[in-house]
Every structure is written in C-alpha cells, then in structure tokens.
Enzyme design. Structure first.
Site, PDB file in Angstrom:
ATOM      1  N   ARG A   1      37.173  42.651  40.374  1.00 16.77           N
ATOM      2  CA  ARG A   1      37.907  41.383  40.447  1.00 16.77           C
ATOM      3  C   ARG A   1      39.415  41.612  40.523  1.00 16.77           C
ATOM      4  O   ARG A   1      40.167  40.715  40.827  1.00 16.77           O
ATOM      5  CB  ARG A   1      37.524  40.553  39.206  1.00 16.77           C
ATOM      6  CG  ARG A   1      38.211  39.228  39.046  1.00 16.77           C
ATOM      7  CD  ARG A   1      37.880  38.287  40.185  1.00 16.77           C
ATOM      8  NE  ARG A   1      38.594  37.016  40.022  1.00 16.77           N
ATOM      9  CZ  ARG A   1      39.883  36.847  40.250  1.00 16.77           C
ATOM     10  NH1 ARG A   1      40.614  37.861  40.656  1.00 16.77           N
ATOM     11  NH2 ARG A   1      40.448  35.672  40.079  1.00 16.77           N
ATOM     12  N   LYS A   2      39.827  42.818  40.199  1.00 15.37           N
ATOM     13  CA  LYS A   2      41.267  43.163  40.196  1.00 15.37           C
ATOM     14  C   LYS A   2      42.087  42.061  39.539  1.00 15.37           C
ATOM     15  O   LYS A   2      43.004  41.489  40.129  1.00 15.37           O
ATOM     16  CB  LYS A   2      41.786  43.446  41.607  1.00 15.37           C
ATOM     17  CG  LYS A   2      41.115  44.630  42.282  1.00 15.37           C
ATOM     18  CD  LYS A   2      41.802  45.025  43.568  1.00 15.37           C
ATOM     19  CE  LYS A   2      41.141  46.195  44.254  1.00 15.37           C
ATOM     20  NZ  LYS A   2      39.840  45.855  44.889  1.00 15.37           N
ATOM     21  N   PHE A   3      41.742  41.782  38.286  1.00 10.51           N
ATOM     22  CA  PHE A   3      42.442  40.729  37.540  1.00 10.51           C
ATOM     23  C   PHE A   3      43.944  40.999  37.548  1.00 10.51           C
ATOM     24  O   PHE A   3      44.377  42.141  37.340  1.00 10.51           O
ATOM     25  CB  PHE A   3      41.951  40.700  36.092  1.00 10.51           C
ATOM     26  CG  PHE A   3      40.526  40.244  35.949  1.00 10.51           C
ATOM     27  CD1 PHE A   3      40.209  38.892  36.030  1.00 10.51           C
ATOM     28  CD2 PHE A   3      39.512  41.164  35.737  1.00 10.51           C
ATOM     29  CE1 PHE A   3      38.891  38.474  35.885  1.00 10.51           C
ATOM     30  CE2 PHE A   3      38.198  40.750  35.597  1.00 10.51           C
ATOM     31  CZ  PHE A   3      37.890  39.406  35.684  1.00 10.51           C
TER      32      PHE A   3
END
Ligand code: 6AU
Length: 468
Positions: free
Chosen positions: A302-304
């Site tokens: 999700r590559k927050f």
C-alpha cells in the site's frame, strides 16, 4: 585500601546487588550466556555508584586531559554523570533516537570542535554500542580515542575498538571479576570453568560484525526483532525460496488463480489490493487460506504515506481492512516516525517493509533521505521486517531483510520508468535478500514454471553470495 582491594570490593558488591548473575541467559543477539551483567541496578545504590566513580577517576592518569565525558546510553549515563561531577570534567550526551523535529541536534551539551571526549561504558562485548556513539560524536567534531569501561567481557570488543582507533581501559575483565568472586566464595569452581569456556568459544569478531550478505537465512533469525520477520526467514529456508511475487492483476479470480499456481514457489505474495476491480471480503479470506496452504506471507504494497492517523485508518478500516489479512505492509519513510507509530501496536503480528529507495528512473529520493530513512527504521526494529531498496545498504544489520523490486529476465525496462535487473544481479550486486518479480512471472504463458525458474535462479544466487 589499595586499588586492587577496592576493585575486589566493587566486584563483590556488584554481585551482591545482582549486577552480575550466573545461570543461563539469552543475550541481545539471541545467544546463550552463563553470565549476565545488568549494571542498570547501580542507580539504586548511590554509595556504590560513588565508589565506582572514584575507581574510574583513579584508573586513568590522563583523565584530566579530556575536555568532556560521554556515557553510552543508557546504563553508562548516570555513571558518566557522577564521574563528571566528581572530576569537574563536563559531559556531552548523545541522543539515542534522532530528533525528528526542530534542530536536528544529536549531541547535547556545549563543546568545541576538536575537543577530546572520553567515552564511558558499562560492559563491552563486541564494542558496537561504543562505536555507534563514537560515530556520532566524531561527526559532530569531537575527538574520541579512549574509552573507560567497567567490565570487558573479553569476547573481542577490545580489538574491534582498537581497529577504530579507540583504546579501551577496563576496570575489570570477566576473568578478574570471576576470580575475585571465587576468592570471596561467591561462586564455585563449576561456574568459573563454565565462564572460562564461554569466553573462549564466544569471540564476537566474526559473528557479530559479519555482513548480512554472508549469512544463511536461518542464521539471521536471532538478529531479527520483528516476529513476522522471524516467520518469514523460516518460510524462506523451508521453501528454499527468496522470491516475492508482485501479483498485479485486476480481478479476484485472477488473483486467486495466480496465488494457487505460484504458491509453492514463493515466500511472499505482494498485492495492490486497490487495483482489484471486483473486490469483496471473500477474496482476502480465500487469499489467506491459500497463503496458509502454500506457506507464504501476504504483503499489501500500500506504500502508506499519509499522516499517522490516516495511515491507522487506511490500515485497519475501509473496504480492504488490510490489518485483517496482510501480515506485511509497505510504508514510505517520508512521513517520519508518526506513520510507523500508527501501526506499531500491531507489531506482534505485523511487519513493515520501509521504502528507502525506488526502482524507477529519475525518482526524487536522495542519498540523505535514504540514510535518514534507515536510521528511522533502526528506531522501530520490533516493527520493521526489512527495507525496500535497490542497493546493498545496512550490511551490518542482518535482522533486516532487503526487498528489491525491478527484477526480470531479458528486459531493459518499461515505457513508464521501471528499470530491471536480472535475478543474479539483484542478489549478487544489489544485495537483495528477497527479490520482487511481477510481470516476469505474471505475463509468462506458464506462470508456475516461470515462478519455479525465478525461484531457482534467485536461490542459487543467494547461496553463491554466502559462499563467495
Ligand atoms: O516486476 P514488475 O515491474 O511487474 O513489478 C514490480 C512491482 C510492482 C511495484 O509496485 C513494486 O514492485 N515496486 C516496489 C515495491 C515496494 O514493491 C518498489 C519499487 O521501488 N519499485 C517497484 O516496482 O508491484
């Protein structure tokens, strides 16, 4: 009392307050030791602390030639403080966690460039804590060439420090300490022999400083603090697979079919769950079943990169409820520690891969960003499974796994900036521990066969790297 008798008195007092214990203990790096030192208890015994400060002050004839003292955090801080008060030598203090806001000051206190700083430490095994402190002090302009330590465990630290230009003065070695205790009837012959054998067979020089590039996956388990990383290392060894599949497909059925097909060959299945056009909760339930059956972990990529509060919501709520099925997630470092803090309470059951470099052409990440991101990861070692990067960074941290995407056979890239390396190159040159392969597998006519091929190539490359 002469100096030797004072040292002996200190050793016996230390034993009496449980500052030194004998039995079976686990060290920081997961090894067993028959002797355990916990000098933190000293703060509860101010008279002994005072006695110790005098011992230190009298041990070093050139003590006064130092402009400052620096205790290695945390145990040695009060010790350095008492010595400072007693001798009138000012103190400086190294922050253990970097300040993430305000003035990025790492060393507290007033000092001048070129000042001579004496390092104060409690116990030395490998000397690595002293070296970390010295690195920051030297970067701040201080000169460090000597350290005074209470106990030298004689496991190789003295030599390693010497290599970095630091002379060690130790009040006690483990050998002297144990012989004092024996003379005073605090320990028996069996304990003395056990400790002597332990010192002989536990020299740290090669073990602790060995680069992660040279260690087998199972040998890295004791170095990891994140429980999911431990599980992952086990899976990798059991399946002999350091392959992560980037399952970038658009429907639930495609995703499940792909997971079934390549499941036997991968250690991680990486999803972008928000590109699935027909998402429903059953999908992640089925995906979880497949991951258990084929023994791989799910990584939601999700590559927050939002503020901590929003990351917390994105991770646990919404349609995808990522926390209910993904044991691993990816995060950008750009936000600072807040975003890691936001998911930290789940660290028993969650591992984060932190992005410190990106595979695309002309991306905006600089080397100083990468360095700061790595330092931040160190402060969250219970949560961090590894680092997403493109080059062999953090060689001295075998507890972190390097995850590297941009891997494909016979390809030079795509039209949108993606750049690729071969499986051999990604492991041998770029330092990957786990390689992420997407289209190299998903676009193959026989995906299981392609996955098996990548798995074999990547595994062989890792074995070659360890043996090189
Ligand atoms: O092999 P590909 O090019 O088909 O897929 C590469 C996969 C994609 C990207 O989202 C991901 O790897 N990726 C990542 C991460 C975190 O996995 C980081 C990065 O720097 N570059 C990259 O391509 O799913």
């Amino acid at each position: 009392m002469d100096y030797q008798s004072r040292l002996k008195k200190f050793a016996v007092d230390l034993f009496k307050i449980d500052g030194i214990k004998f039995g079976e203990y686990k060290t920081k790096v997961g090894l067993m030791t028959p002797v355990y030192c916990d000098l933190r208890v000293l703060i509860s015994y101010p008279k002994l602390l005072d006695f110790l400060a005098n011992l230190i002050a009298d041990n070093l004839p050139n003590l006064k030639s130092h402009d400052s003292l620096c205790g290695v955090p945390y145990t040695a801080l009060p010790i350095a403080t008492v010595v400072s008060v007693k001798t009138g030598i000012p103190m400086v203090m190294r922050r253990q966690e970097k300040k993430y806001h305000g003035t990025k000051k790492l060393i507290e206190g007033h000092f001048n460039t070129g000042d001579k700083c004496l390092i104060v430490e409690d116990v030395v095994t490998s000397g690595s804590s002293i070296l970390e402190t010295v690195k920051d002090l030297r970067e701040a302009g201080l000169e460090c060439s000597e350290t005074i330590v209470l106990l030298n465990r004689e496991q190789g630290g003295e030599n390693l420090l010497k290599k970095s230009g630091i002379k060690m003065h130790a009040l006690l070695t483990l050998t002297t300490l144990i012989s004092f205790l024996k003379e005073e009837g605090c320990v028996d012959d069996v304990t003395v022999t056990k400790v002597q054998e332990y010192i002989k067979s536990n020299q740290v020089e090669d073990k602790e400083i060995q680069s992660r590039l040279k260690l087998q996956y199972t040998d890295r388990i004791p170095f990891t603090k994140n429980p999911v990383a431990k599980r992952l290392l086990k899976i990798i060894s059991e399946k002999q697979s350091n392959l992560c599949l980037a399952a970038d497909v658009l429907t639930g059925t495609e995703l499940l079919n792909l997971a079934e097909e390549v499941g036997p060959y991968i250690c991680i299945l990486k999803t972008h769950i928000d590109i699935i056009e027909d998402f429903n909760e059953n999908l992640t339930k089925h995906l979880k079943d497949i991951s258990q059956r084929h023994n791989f972990l799910l990584l939601e990529d999700r590559k927050f990169a939002d503020i901590g509060k929003v990351v917390q919501l994105q991770y646990t709520k919404g349609v995808f409820k990522i926390s209910s099925w993904a044991k691993l997630i990816t995060q950008h470092a750009i936000i600072g520690p807040g975003a890691l803090q936001a998911v930290k309470q789940n660290s028993e059951d969650l591992g984060v891969f932190l992005l410190t470099e990106i595979s695309t052409k002309d991306n905006l990440i600089s080397s100083s960003y990468t360095k700061a991101a790595l330092e931040m990861a160190e402060g969250f070692s219970h949560l961090i499974t590894g680092i997403v990067c493109q080059s062999p960074l953090f060689l001295d941290k075998p507890g972190f796994l390097q995850l590297t995407p941009g891997v494909k056979l016979n390809s030079i890239g795509d039209s949108l900036g993606q750049q690729y390396s071969s499986p051999e190159n990604v492991i041998l040159e770029r330092g990957a521990d786990i390689a992420v392969v997407g289209r190299g597998i998903t676009e193959a006519t026989d995906r299981a066969q392609a996955a098996e091929k990548y798995r074999n190539l990547l595994w062989e490359a890792y074995q070659k790297r360890v043996e090189m």
